[in-house]
Design a protein around this motif. Structure first.
Motif, PDB file in Angstrom:
ATOM      1  N   GLN A  83       0.660  -1.145  -0.052  1.00 50.34           N
ATOM      2  CA  GLN A  83      -0.059  -0.012   0.076  1.00 50.34           C
ATOM      3  C   GLN A  83       0.702   1.405   0.027  1.00 50.34           C
ATOM      4  O   GLN A  83       0.551   2.352  -0.414  1.00 50.34           O
ATOM      5  CB  GLN A  83      -1.180  -0.155   1.241  1.00 50.34           C
ATOM      6  N   GLY A  84       2.187   1.377   0.522  1.00 47.95           N
ATOM      7  CA  GLY A  84       3.004   2.302   0.442  1.00 47.95           C
ATOM      8  C   GLY A  84       3.871   2.454  -0.779  1.00 47.95           C
ATOM      9  O   GLY A  84       4.068   3.524  -1.400  1.00 47.95           O
ATOM     10  N   MET A  85       4.209   1.298  -1.400  1.00 49.56           N
ATOM     11  CA  MET A  85       4.814   1.405  -2.735  1.00 49.56           C
ATOM     12  C   MET A  85       4.115   1.743  -3.864  1.00 49.56           C
ATOM     13  O   MET A  85       4.719   2.251  -4.686  1.00 49.56           O
ATOM     14  CB  MET A  85       5.699   0.073  -2.622  1.00 49.56           C
ATOM     15  N   ILE A  86       2.986   1.611  -3.542  1.00 56.08           N
ATOM     16  CA  ILE A  86       1.999   1.708  -5.003  1.00 56.08           C
ATOM     17  C   ILE A  86       2.090   3.153  -5.355  1.00 56.08           C
ATOM     18  O   ILE A  86       2.387   3.715  -6.404  1.00 56.08           O
ATOM     19  CB  ILE A  86       0.811   1.043  -4.862  1.00 56.08           C
ATOM     20  N   PRO A  87       1.780   4.105  -4.313  1.00 55.41           N
ATOM     21  CA  PRO A  87       1.724   5.513  -4.608  1.00 55.41           C
ATOM     22  C   PRO A  87       2.994   5.919  -4.759  1.00 55.41           C
ATOM     23  O   PRO A  87       3.394   6.920  -5.417  1.00 55.41           O
ATOM     24  CB  PRO A  87       1.117   6.059  -3.377  1.00 55.41           C
ATOM     25  N   HIS A  88       3.962   5.524  -3.921  1.00 52.41           N
ATOM     26  CA  HIS A  88       5.558   5.791  -4.213  1.00 52.41           C
ATOM     27  C   HIS A  88       5.894   5.385  -5.655  1.00 52.41           C
ATOM     28  O   HIS A  88       6.541   6.749  -6.345  1.00 52.41           O
ATOM     29  CB  HIS A  88       6.179   4.741  -3.440  1.00 52.41           C
ATOM     30  N   HIS A  89       5.736   4.412  -6.159  1.00 49.38           N
ATOM     31  CA  HIS A  89       6.024   4.103  -7.674  1.00 49.38           C
ATOM     32  C   HIS A  89       5.308   4.992  -8.415  1.00 49.38           C
ATOM     33  O   HIS A  89       5.893   5.493  -9.712  1.00 49.38           O
ATOM     34  CB  HIS A  89       5.595   2.718  -7.909  1.00 49.38           C
ATOM     35  N   ARG A  90       3.775   5.145  -8.430  1.00 51.00           N
ATOM     36  CA  ARG A  90       3.024   6.015  -9.096  1.00 51.00           C
ATOM     37  C   ARG A  90       3.854   7.520  -9.427  1.00 51.00           C
ATOM     38  O   ARG A  90       3.795   8.223 -10.424  1.00 51.00           O
ATOM     39  CB  ARG A  90       1.653   6.240  -8.651  1.00 51.00           C
ATOM     40  N   GLN A  91       4.155   8.080  -8.106  1.00 48.74           N
ATOM     41  CA  GLN A  91       4.946   9.295  -8.286  1.00 48.74           C
ATOM     42  C   GLN A  91       6.195   9.375  -8.970  1.00 48.74           C
ATOM     43  O   GLN A  91       6.571  10.284  -9.861  1.00 48.74           O
ATOM     44  CB  GLN A  91       5.345   9.915  -6.899  1.00 48.74           C
ATOM     45  N   ALA A  92       6.926   8.192  -9.056  1.00 44.64           N
ATOM     46  CA  ALA A  92       8.227   8.019  -9.582  1.00 44.64           C
ATOM     47  C   ALA A  92       7.862   8.047 -11.336  1.00 44.64           C
ATOM     48  O   ALA A  92       8.587   8.586 -11.930  1.00 44.64           O
ATOM     49  CB  ALA A  92       8.980   6.866  -9.119  1.00 44.64           C
ATOM     50  N   VAL A  93       6.866   7.208 -11.620  1.00 43.04           N
ATOM     51  CA  VAL A  93       6.483   7.350 -12.956  1.00 43.04           C
ATOM     52  C   VAL A  93       6.112   8.574 -13.323  1.00 43.04           C
ATOM     53  O   VAL A  93       6.513   9.116 -14.460  1.00 43.04           O
ATOM     54  CB  VAL A  93       5.417   6.214 -12.896  1.00 43.04           C
ATOM     55  N   GLU A  94       5.215   9.438 -12.570  1.00 46.09           N
ATOM     56  CA  GLU A  94       4.945  10.640 -12.932  1.00 46.09           C
ATOM     57  C   GLU A  94       6.000  11.578 -13.301  1.00 46.09           C
ATOM     58  O   GLU A  94       5.876  12.254 -13.885  1.00 46.09           O
ATOM     59  CB  GLU A  94       3.912  11.330 -11.526  1.00 46.09           C
ATOM     60  N   MET A  95       7.024  11.552 -12.097  1.00 46.49           N
ATOM     61  CA  MET A  95       8.383  12.274 -12.434  1.00 46.49           C
ATOM     62  C   MET A  95       8.937  12.030 -13.696  1.00 46.49           C
ATOM     63  O   MET A  95       9.554  12.702 -14.488  1.00 46.49           O
ATOM     64  CB  MET A  95       9.150  11.910 -11.332  1.00 46.49           C
ATOM     65  N   ALA A  96       9.194  10.592 -14.042  1.00 51.39           N
ATOM     66  CA  ALA A  96       9.754  10.079 -15.238  1.00 51.39           C
ATOM     67  C   ALA A  96       9.107  10.606 -16.499  1.00 51.39           C
ATOM     68  O   ALA A  96       9.640  10.855 -17.412  1.00 51.39           O
ATOM     69  CB  ALA A  96       9.774   8.641 -15.217  1.00 51.39           C
ATOM     70  N   ASP A  97       7.820  10.868 -16.323  1.00 55.74           N
ATOM     71  CA  ASP A  97       6.797  11.085 -17.563  1.00 55.74           C
ATOM     72  C   ASP A  97       7.259  12.756 -17.811  1.00 55.74           C
ATOM     73  O   ASP A  97       7.053  13.029 -18.886  1.00 55.74           O
ATOM     74  CB  ASP A  97       5.328  11.196 -17.294  1.00 55.74           C
ATOM     75  N   LEU A  98       7.747  13.305 -17.050  1.00 53.59           N
ATOM     76  CA  LEU A  98       8.522  14.848 -17.211  1.00 53.59           C
ATOM     77  C   LEU A  98       9.270  14.778 -18.122  1.00 53.59           C
ATOM     78  O   LEU A  98       9.675  15.857 -18.856  1.00 53.59           O
ATOM     79  CB  LEU A  98       8.370  15.560 -16.056  1.00 53.59           C
TER      80      LEU A  98
ATOM     81  N   PRO B  42      -4.612   1.403  -2.974  1.00 55.35           N
ATOM     82  CA  PRO B  42      -4.589   2.867  -3.179  1.00 55.35           C
ATOM     83  C   PRO B  42      -5.043   3.532  -4.347  1.00 55.35           C
ATOM     84  O   PRO B  42      -4.837   2.895  -5.506  1.00 55.35           O
ATOM     85  CB  PRO B  42      -2.969   3.148  -2.842  1.00 55.35           C
ATOM     86  N   ALA B  43      -6.123   4.368  -4.260  1.00 53.69           N
ATOM     87  CA  ALA B  43      -6.735   5.028  -5.348  1.00 53.69           C
ATOM     88  C   ALA B  43      -5.814   5.875  -6.328  1.00 53.69           C
ATOM     89  O   ALA B  43      -4.687   6.503  -5.777  1.00 53.69           O
ATOM     90  CB  ALA B  43      -7.890   5.795  -4.926  1.00 53.69           C
ATOM     91  N   GLU B  44      -5.982   5.953  -7.629  1.00 52.50           N
ATOM     92  CA  GLU B  44      -5.081   6.805  -8.479  1.00 52.50           C
ATOM     93  C   GLU B  44      -5.390   8.107  -8.060  1.00 52.50           C
ATOM     94  O   GLU B  44      -6.547   8.522  -7.843  1.00 52.50           O
ATOM     95  CB  GLU B  44      -5.923   6.532  -9.897  1.00 52.50           C
ATOM     96  N   GLY B  45      -4.353   8.755  -8.192  1.00 53.15           N
ATOM     97  CA  GLY B  45      -4.603  10.204  -8.161  1.00 53.15           C
ATOM     98  C   GLY B  45      -4.796  10.864  -6.556  1.00 53.15           C
ATOM     99  O   GLY B  45      -5.313  12.089  -6.033  1.00 53.15           O
ATOM    100  N   ALA B  46      -4.723   9.694  -5.683  1.00 47.56           N
ATOM    101  CA  ALA B  46      -4.672  10.223  -4.114  1.00 47.56           C
ATOM    102  C   ALA B  46      -3.663  11.275  -3.629  1.00 47.56           C
ATOM    103  O   ALA B  46      -2.563  11.125  -4.399  1.00 47.56           O
ATOM    104  CB  ALA B  46      -4.521   8.831  -3.484  1.00 47.56           C
ATOM    105  N   PRO B  47      -4.041  12.250  -2.824  1.00 44.93           N
ATOM    106  CA  PRO B  47      -2.714  12.924  -2.372  1.00 44.93           C
ATOM    107  C   PRO B  47      -1.514  12.334  -1.905  1.00 44.93           C
ATOM    108  O   PRO B  47      -1.535  11.256  -1.167  1.00 44.93           O
ATOM    109  CB  PRO B  47      -3.387  13.731  -1.438  1.00 44.93           C
ATOM    110  N   ASN B  48      -0.428  13.038  -2.194  1.00 44.76           N
ATOM    111  CA  ASN B  48       0.672  12.138  -1.862  1.00 44.76           C
ATOM    112  C   ASN B  48       0.915  11.804  -0.167  1.00 44.76           C
ATOM    113  O   ASN B  48       1.638  11.024  -0.049  1.00 44.76           O
ATOM    114  CB  ASN B  48       2.011  13.249  -2.457  1.00 44.76           C
ATOM    115  N   HIS B  49       0.411  12.973   0.488  1.00 43.56           N
ATOM    116  CA  HIS B  49       0.674  12.733   1.966  1.00 43.56           C
ATOM    117  C   HIS B  49      -0.446  11.598   2.479  1.00 43.56           C
ATOM    118  O   HIS B  49      -0.501  11.295   3.729  1.00 43.56           O
ATOM    119  CB  HIS B  49       0.419  14.121   2.528  1.00 43.56           C
ATOM    120  N   SER B  50      -1.357  11.205   1.654  1.00 41.06           N
ATOM    121  CA  SER B  50      -2.460  10.144   2.413  1.00 41.06           C
ATOM    122  C   SER B  50      -2.028   8.816   2.070  1.00 41.06           C
ATOM    123  O   SER B  50      -2.933   8.051   1.699  1.00 41.06           O
ATOM    124  CB  SER B  50      -3.820  10.329   1.721  1.00 41.06           C
TER     125      SER B  50
END
Length: 218
Positions: free
Chosen positions: A72-87, A127-135
């Motif tokens: 549950q922690g690694m999913i949003p963590h990975h999602r943010q890394a992918v979001e950063m990589a997309d930039l 964890p839901a897609e687009g959930a706030p980073n701190h949640s």
């Protein structure tokens, strides 16, 4: 003469019957051997087929709270890394940074699917897609996550400034992932999750070293 022919017929019948009995015995013996081998092979194969599905099934059953927290922690963590990589494709100047970003996305996107599958099979919340980073699910689950402000800053950069900020942020992000993976290895019970944690530690530690070299800190 008649008696002789009758005797010959009787003898021939006995021989024929004896030969038939031998053939049947031979066939029966072969059938038994094949059956024994077949049953033996069948038992072996049944045992293998029983153990094959039982293995992952049993493995899926052996999970604990640490495994759930890791996923549950690694999913949003990975999602943010992918979001950063997309930039990176539109903003990075360095070919090395673009390749690094592509490698990160290629590795982590499938891991998100794997982690989500585990949670679903355990009856746990994905964890839901687009959930706030701190949640996130537990403070340790958010180790190394960028704030919304930091993500906004990264989005506004380009060229060499983007390259530098991307690597500095991604080093911090990777260090958080390694910390989470080390916790999973120490406390987790689900063998595939612990194996994934080991892979994350190895791959992201190597990328941290690579980025430090790019930044001249290696």
């Amino acid at each position: 003469m008649i008696r002789k022919r009758s005797l010959l017929r009787r003898t021939a019948a006995v021989v024929t019957a004896g030969a038939a009995a031998l053939v049947l015995a031979a066939c029966g013996g072969d059938g038994d051997d094949t059956g024994a081998a077949g049953h033996g092979g069948h038992h072996a194969s049944a045992s293998e087929s029983a153990s094959t599905p039982a293995s992952p099934s049993a493995s899926q059953g052996r999970h604990n709270a640490a495994d759930v927290a890791f996923a549950q922690g690694m999913i949003p963590h990975h999602r943010q890394a992918v979001e950063m990589a997309d930039l990176a494709p539109d903003r990075a100047r360095s070919a090395e940074v673009k390749k690094l970003a592509a490698d990160i996305k290629k590795a982590q996107a499938p891991e998100i699917r794997t982690l989500s599958g585990w949670l679903t099979s355990w009856g746990e919340e994905v964890p839901a897609e687009g959930a706030p980073n701190h949640s996130g699910h537990g403070a340790h689950g958010m180790a190394g996550m960028m704030t919304d402000e930091e993500m906004g800053e990264l989005e506004g950069l380009s060229g060499e400034a983007f390259d530098t900020a991307f690597m500095e942020m991604m080093i911090k992000h990777h260090e958080g992932a390694v910390e989470m993976a080390e916790t999973e290895q120490a406390d987790g019970a689900h063998a595939p999750a612990r194996k994934l944690a080991a892979r994350i530690i190895a791959s992201q530690s190597a990328e941290i070293e690579q980025m430090n070299e790019f930044l001249g800190k290696g």
